[in-house]
Design a protein around this motif. Sequence first.
Motif, short mmCIF file in Angstrom:
data_model
loop_
_atom_site.label_atom_id
_atom_site.label_comp_id
_atom_site.label_asym_id
_atom_site.label_seq_id
_atom_site.Cartn_x
_atom_site.Cartn_y
_atom_site.Cartn_z
N THR A 82 0.83 -1.20 0.00
CA THR A 82 0.00 0.00 0.00
C THR A 82 0.86 1.25 0.00
O THR A 82 0.34 2.36 0.04
N SER B 63 4.50 3.21 -1.74
CA SER B 63 5.50 3.19 -2.80
C SER B 63 6.90 3.20 -2.19
O SER B 63 7.07 3.48 -1.00
N ASP C 290 2.44 -2.79 -13.03
CA ASP C 290 2.42 -1.37 -12.71
C ASP C 290 2.32 -0.67 -14.07
O ASP C 290 3.31 -0.24 -14.65
N SER D 225 0.94 0.46 -6.27
CA SER D 225 0.54 0.50 -4.85
C SER D 225 -0.88 1.04 -4.67
O SER D 225 -1.12 2.00 -3.94
N THR D 226 -1.82 0.42 -5.36
CA THR D 226 -3.22 0.83 -5.26
C THR D 226 -4.12 -0.39 -5.30
O THR D 226 -3.76 -1.43 -5.86
N PHE D 227 -5.32 -0.24 -4.72
CA PHE D 227 -6.33 -1.30 -4.83
C PHE D 227 -7.13 -1.06 -6.11
O PHE D 227 -8.32 -0.79 -6.09
N SER D 228 -6.44 -1.17 -7.24
CA SER D 228 -7.07 -0.97 -8.53
C SER D 228 -7.80 -2.23 -8.95
O SER D 228 -7.62 -3.32 -8.39
N ASN E 10 -5.21 -4.82 -9.96
CA ASN E 10 -4.55 -5.47 -8.84
C ASN E 10 -5.47 -6.44 -8.11
O ASN E 10 -5.05 -7.52 -7.68
N ASN F 125 -0.99 2.81 6.61
CA ASN F 125 -1.40 2.29 5.30
C ASN F 125 -1.24 0.78 5.23
O ASN F 125 -2.05 0.09 4.60
N GLY G 11 -4.25 -1.65 4.46
CA GLY G 11 -4.16 -2.58 3.35
C GLY G 11 -4.34 -4.02 3.78
O GLY G 11 -5.02 -4.81 3.12
#
Length: 272
Positions: free
Chosen positions: A15, A17, A45, A133-136, A139, A163, A167
Amino acid sequence: MADARRGTVITVFSTASAVGKTLIGINMAAELAREGFRVCLADLDLQFGDVCNYLQLDPVYTIADAVRAMERSNDAFSVQDYLTTYDRYDVPFGVLAAPLKLEEAYNLQTADIKQVLLQLQLKFDFVVIDTASTFSEVNLMAMELSTIISFLGIVDFIPTIKNMKSGSDTIRGLGYDANKIRMILNRSNSKTRIDLQDVEQLLGEEFYHVLPNDFGTATRSIKTGCPLVLDTKPSPLKTELRNLVARYTGRPLEEVEEKEESNSSWFSKLFR
């Protein structure tokens, strides 16, 4: 550990970078390849992927090219045609590069990326995925597909730990089997006043594996484009990265090292 039909998928996620995701993903792939497995490292990424930069590769094709080819002719599509091969010290593994242009990243659909990953599973023993580093959506799809989620954190500042906690709670809230999520601490002995035990208490579990802080060795690896696990120089970080992969494969590290020694003649060592 690997499925009888599909390869094992290991997703490296965080979560935050700048915690070492790409470096650790690269070394996981290199170590698995060093042990003799067929390995592909996929850079998801999509906007700012650094795998090829770290490995000093200049890819001809990226995941964007692979998706376009698959859309044109799914029957004729072979994902291996769109990989870049990394080969150092006769340890090769495939790399699925991130898009070279931002607009290509924006135009990729999650469903198409999933189909590419499923093809990689059929071709390789292990697919290691580096992520943003995202909850895309991408991902979350990769995590769902994964055999293991390597959730990476560092203990440096309170916001980073917050974070990490958020996460961790989010991933566990997705209902995965507890054994699927492995909490990994990077840079464990970096200078900080935050106690490791306090962080583990906050997270509600101990870290699965702890990697030491070794900034100089990590920097040299990036500068030379050579994964730490393939470097001939010893280092604590190299040892613990190999230990981590040995835990994932279930193969004792001593067995792996003995195999490497028995397969290395004086002639091959001369040119290492």
